[in-house]
Design a protein around this motif. Sequence first.
Motif, PDB file in Angstrom:
ATOM      1  N   UNK A  35       0.836  -1.191   0.000  1.00  0.00           N
ATOM      2  CA  UNK A  35       0.000   0.000   0.000  1.00  0.00           C
ATOM      3  C   UNK A  35       0.875   1.248   0.000  1.00  0.00           C
ATOM      4  N   UNK A  36       0.583   2.139  -0.945  1.00  0.00           N
ATOM      5  CA  UNK A  36       1.251   3.436  -1.021  1.00  0.00           C
ATOM      6  C   UNK A  36       0.184   4.478  -1.328  1.00  0.00           C
ATOM      7  N   UNK A  37       0.562   5.745  -1.320  1.00  0.00           N
ATOM      8  CA  UNK A  37      -0.390   6.813  -1.592  1.00  0.00           C
ATOM      9  C   UNK A  37      -1.013   6.634  -2.973  1.00  0.00           C
ATOM     10  N   UNK A  38      -2.337   6.533  -3.015  1.00  0.00           N
ATOM     11  CA  UNK A  38      -3.061   6.447  -4.275  1.00  0.00           C
ATOM     12  C   UNK A  38      -3.138   5.079  -4.908  1.00  0.00           C
ATOM     13  N   UNK A  39      -2.527   4.066  -4.285  1.00  0.00           N
ATOM     14  CA  UNK A  39      -2.592   2.746  -4.884  1.00  0.00           C
ATOM     15  C   UNK A  39      -1.638   1.759  -4.270  1.00  0.00           C
ATOM     16  N   UNK A  40      -0.947   0.983  -5.112  1.00  0.00           N
ATOM     17  CA  UNK A  40      -0.102  -0.110  -4.637  1.00  0.00           C
ATOM     18  C   UNK A  40       1.168  -0.206  -5.492  1.00  0.00           C
ATOM     19  N   UNK A  41       2.236  -0.674  -4.858  1.00  0.00           N
ATOM     20  CA  UNK A  41       3.437  -1.063  -5.576  1.00  0.00           C
ATOM     21  C   UNK A  41       3.413  -2.580  -5.688  1.00  0.00           C
ATOM     22  N   UNK A  42       3.322  -3.072  -6.905  1.00  0.00           N
ATOM     23  CA  UNK A  42       3.081  -4.496  -7.128  1.00  0.00           C
ATOM     24  C   UNK A  42       4.347  -5.175  -7.623  1.00  0.00           C
ATOM     25  N   UNK A  43       4.665  -6.288  -6.977  1.00  0.00           N
ATOM     26  CA  UNK A  43       5.792  -7.129  -7.377  1.00  0.00           C
ATOM     27  C   UNK A  43       5.329  -8.575  -7.372  1.00  0.00           C
ATOM     28  N   UNK A  44       5.696  -9.331  -8.400  1.00  0.00           N
ATOM     29  CA  UNK A  44       5.308 -10.742  -8.380  1.00  0.00           C
ATOM     30  C   UNK A  44       5.572 -11.456  -9.681  1.00  0.00           C
ATOM     31  N   UNK A  45       5.314 -12.757  -9.625  1.00  0.00           N
ATOM     32  CA  UNK A  45       5.425 -13.638 -10.793  1.00  0.00           C
ATOM     33  C   UNK A  45       4.224 -14.567 -10.773  1.00  0.00           C
ATOM     34  N   UNK A  46       3.544 -14.638 -11.902  1.00  0.00           N
ATOM     35  CA  UNK A  46       2.315 -15.424 -11.975  1.00  0.00           C
ATOM     36  C   UNK A  46       2.440 -16.438 -13.111  1.00  0.00           C
ATOM     37  N   UNK A  47       2.219 -17.706 -12.776  1.00  0.00           N
ATOM     38  CA  UNK A  47       2.322 -18.784 -13.759  1.00  0.00           C
ATOM     39  C   UNK A  47       1.068 -18.869 -14.624  1.00  0.00           C
ATOM     40  N   UNK A  48       1.198 -19.611 -15.726  1.00  0.00           N
ATOM     41  CA  UNK A  48       0.078 -19.971 -16.590  1.00  0.00           C
ATOM     42  C   UNK A  48      -0.701 -18.744 -17.078  1.00  0.00           C
ATOM     43  N   UNK A  49       0.016 -17.816 -17.676  1.00  0.00           N
ATOM     44  CA  UNK A  49      -0.622 -16.624 -18.231  1.00  0.00           C
ATOM     45  C   UNK A  49      -1.172 -16.854 -19.622  1.00  0.00           C
ATOM     46  N   UNK A  50      -2.116 -17.762 -19.749  1.00  0.00           N
ATOM     47  CA  UNK A  50      -2.694 -18.069 -21.068  1.00  0.00           C
ATOM     48  C   UNK A  50      -3.208 -16.793 -21.735  1.00  0.00           C
ATOM     49  N   UNK A  51      -2.816 -16.597 -22.990  1.00  0.00           N
ATOM     50  CA  UNK A  51      -3.261 -15.430 -23.736  1.00  0.00           C
ATOM     51  C   UNK A  51      -2.519 -14.153 -23.413  1.00  0.00           C
ATOM     52  N   UNK A  52      -1.492 -14.229 -22.562  1.00  0.00           N
ATOM     53  CA  UNK A  52      -0.791 -13.022 -22.121  1.00  0.00           C
ATOM     54  C   UNK A  52      -0.195 -12.237 -23.287  1.00  0.00           C
ATOM     55  N   UNK A  53       0.231 -12.932 -24.335  1.00  0.00           N
ATOM     56  CA  UNK A  53       0.855 -12.262 -25.474  1.00  0.00           C
ATOM     57  C   UNK A  53      -0.144 -11.417 -26.269  1.00  0.00           C
ATOM     58  N   UNK A  54      -1.421 -11.633 -26.025  1.00  0.00           N
ATOM     59  CA  UNK A  54      -2.456 -10.926 -26.783  1.00  0.00           C
ATOM     60  C   UNK A  54      -3.348 -10.066 -25.889  1.00  0.00           C
ATOM     61  N   UNK A  55      -3.035  -9.971 -24.604  1.00  0.00           N
ATOM     62  CA  UNK A  55      -3.923  -9.311 -23.644  1.00  0.00           C
ATOM     63  C   UNK A  55      -3.647  -7.817 -23.541  1.00  0.00           C
ATOM     64  N   UNK A  56      -4.709  -7.037 -23.522  1.00  0.00           N
ATOM     65  CA  UNK A  56      -4.590  -5.607 -23.236  1.00  0.00           C
ATOM     66  C   UNK A  56      -4.351  -5.380 -21.744  1.00  0.00           C
ATOM     67  N   UNK A  57      -4.973  -6.231 -20.928  1.00  0.00           N
ATOM     68  CA  UNK A  57      -4.803  -6.157 -19.478  1.00  0.00           C
ATOM     69  C   UNK A  57      -4.626  -7.558 -18.905  1.00  0.00           C
ATOM     70  N   UNK A  58      -3.821  -7.635 -17.840  1.00  0.00           N
ATOM     71  CA  UNK A  58      -3.636  -8.887 -17.109  1.00  0.00           C
ATOM     72  C   UNK A  58      -4.020  -8.677 -15.655  1.00  0.00           C
ATOM     73  N   UNK A  59      -4.773  -9.608 -15.111  1.00  0.00           N
ATOM     74  CA  UNK A  59      -5.106  -9.581 -13.687  1.00  0.00           C
ATOM     75  C   UNK A  59      -4.035 -10.335 -12.919  1.00  0.00           C
ATOM     76  N   UNK A  60      -3.638  -9.784 -11.787  1.00  0.00           N
ATOM     77  CA  UNK A  60      -2.581 -10.385 -10.979  1.00  0.00           C
ATOM     78  C   UNK A  60      -3.015 -10.420  -9.518  1.00  0.00           C
ATOM     79  N   UNK A  61      -3.068 -11.627  -8.952  1.00  0.00           N
ATOM     80  CA  UNK A  61      -3.455 -11.787  -7.563  1.00  0.00           C
ATOM     81  C   UNK A  61      -2.314 -11.466  -6.618  1.00  0.00           C
ATOM     82  N   UNK A  62      -2.622 -10.745  -5.545  1.00  0.00           N
ATOM     83  CA  UNK A  62      -1.579 -10.292  -4.621  1.00  0.00           C
ATOM     84  C   UNK A  62      -2.034 -10.392  -3.169  1.00  0.00           C
ATOM     85  N   UNK A  63      -1.064 -10.602  -2.309  1.00  0.00           N
ATOM     86  CA  UNK A  63      -1.288 -10.411  -0.879  1.00  0.00           C
ATOM     87  C   UNK A  63      -0.944  -8.959  -0.563  1.00  0.00           C
TER      88      UNK A  63
END
Length: 388
Positions: A128-156
């Motif tokens: 948590x930071x001012x106005x949002x979040x600083x996101x770091x991570x690696x997510x497996x099995x990104x089917x369609x990632x090469x063609x995606x306008x947006x990717x959803x990423x789960x975070x703690x």
Amino acid sequence: MSSTRGYMSASDILASTREIVPLLRQLGDQTEATRRLPSEVVDALTKAGVFRLVMPKAWGGPEVDPVTQIQVIENIALGDASAAWCSMILSGSGFYASYLEESVAKELFGRLDVRAAGSLKWTGTAEKVAGGYRVTGRWDFGSGAHHADFMAAGCQVTENGSPVLTAHNMPKIMWVLIPGSELTIEDTWYTTGLRGTGSDPYTTKELFVPEERAFNFMECKRSEPLYRYTSLSLYRMVGVQLGIGRRAIEVVHDLVRAKKVLLTGSSLGDEQWVQMAIAQAEAILGSAKSYVNDVVGDLWNTLQAGNMPSLEQRAKGVLMIAHAADSARRVMDKMCDVAGSSSIFPSSPLERLRRDLITANTHFLCQQRQYASIGQALLGVEPAFPYF
């Protein structure tokens, strides 16, 4: 082929996806070799209206019912399983939009054919930071990632480096939407099948994501029936297995008409055991499809009536996924048995179909172990498994 200009109905999309099957088959080798969808395939799917499947009618989208969504993915799988898998994933933009405030959702997904993908895993960290979040991570099995306008990423969620806890003293989990251009995609997708899905891991480090692009799958912002039950978005998967099974039967139909029995010279299709195998495969696949339609149709009627599905209905939703996967495997085994050694060479469509099905059925919802949780739920006990 129908154009994406103007409104496209569910029947328009169904018809268009049937029309592009020859193109998907023609480009199948290229899809497999490059390990992602060729631009011609992405363009064809876009023009067919696939990526707008679940966009709300309030925005001019078709808001297609879940039974028809499955039929659309099944049509695509008749042409190419990798294209069907990517379509199943990338056509979920309307679901992602339903978890955002309306103004933010329209800003990101106002173009009906926007493509979104992502991971159900929460393997990242959102500080948590001012106005949002600083996101770091690696997510497996990104089917369609090469063609995606947006990717959803789960975070703690963390604050000052420490986990943020919920009111139940559990780690707070959420997802963030990240433009595909701001992610790094690793090149690791060398697999048995579904090679064209490009299901590579995606990563980011210390990326700022505005707070309004964070969401929780349990907090839907839309009231329409299609968006009220989160797991409904997973049901389209069965279209891949049903389409693969149907294609395998079609291939064998053609094969047995042309192939001769070595010793007698008669048509393979004249053999009684072959006729039995084809009839059994039809029964297995038809029964699976009927069960899918019954389960999804019943659940959809409940949602349309303004109610949430019961534990039994939710359990059967997971059951029909596992059952469809298992049924397609049985069909494939029978069809490859009929084809014999022909099925093991790349010149046979069965060779790739079998590999694609093996890979699709490794998805956690398709695995045999799900039957234990399903049985528990059918006995009236709410399972710990989170996707019921």
